[in-house]
Design a protein around this motif. Sequence first.
Motif, mmCIF file in Angstrom:
data_model
loop_
_atom_site.group_PDB
_atom_site.id
_atom_site.type_symbol
_atom_site.label_atom_id
_atom_site.label_comp_id
_atom_site.label_asym_id
_atom_site.label_seq_id
_atom_site.Cartn_x
_atom_site.Cartn_y
_atom_site.Cartn_z
ATOM 1 N N THR A 1 0.884 -1.164 -0.003
ATOM 2 C CA THR A 1 -0.073 0.057 0.076
ATOM 3 C C THR A 1 0.840 1.426 -0.117
ATOM 4 O O THR A 1 2.153 1.196 -0.425
ATOM 5 N N HIS A 2 0.147 2.314 0.470
ATOM 6 C CA HIS A 2 0.941 3.623 0.414
ATOM 7 C C HIS A 2 0.485 4.598 1.522
ATOM 8 O O HIS A 2 -0.638 4.507 1.829
ATOM 9 N N THR A 3 1.603 5.719 1.640
ATOM 10 C CA THR A 3 0.961 7.057 2.128
ATOM 11 C C THR A 3 0.888 7.971 1.299
ATOM 12 O O THR A 3 1.313 7.868 0.085
ATOM 13 N N GLY A 4 0.067 8.818 1.664
ATOM 14 C CA GLY A 4 -0.188 10.080 0.870
ATOM 15 C C GLY A 4 -1.352 9.794 -0.301
ATOM 16 O O GLY A 4 -1.874 8.761 -0.223
ATOM 17 N N ASN A 5 -1.604 10.780 -1.464
ATOM 18 C CA ASN A 5 -2.482 10.437 -2.237
ATOM 19 C C ASN A 5 -2.056 9.939 -3.689
ATOM 20 O O ASN A 5 -2.498 9.970 -4.433
ATOM 21 N N THR A 6 -0.674 9.312 -3.530
ATOM 22 C CA THR A 6 -0.082 8.771 -4.802
ATOM 23 C C THR A 6 0.268 7.369 -4.350
ATOM 24 O O THR A 6 1.272 7.091 -3.555
ATOM 25 N N PHE A 7 -0.028 6.268 -5.066
ATOM 26 C CA PHE A 7 0.469 5.095 -4.914
ATOM 27 C C PHE A 7 1.774 4.845 -5.269
ATOM 28 O O PHE A 7 2.859 4.616 -4.310
#
Length: 118
Positions: A53-59
């Motif tokens: 997964t990711h943090t922020g609004n961009t994978f």
Amino acid sequence: MTVVRAEHERGVTTLALDSPATRNALSAVLVGELADALTRCGKDTDVRAVVLTHTGNTFCAGADLRDPPPPEAFVGLLRGIVELRKPVVARVDGHVRAGGLGLLGACDIAAAGAAASF
């Protein structure tokens, strides 16, 4: 500074791309850390599945043009995901661009939220 954050709970290791300032771009450091984390997951008998997964609004925004990984490192990362003997599930709720699509394509399952765009 670590750009891949790992958490383990009940047999599932979550690996979060954690460089929102670069939109989780595929830098040499990020590719190396992610590949190493996946290798550890493959060897750890307590890990039954991996969530990417990711943090922020961009994978993932694709390659980091300021610190690109060697092409063989990125190919090795994708091969590591495909060949991992445990399921890898991508959990995406943000933008996915360029090489980020490669990451998704290597995963066994990709689940996208309403904020995902490709």
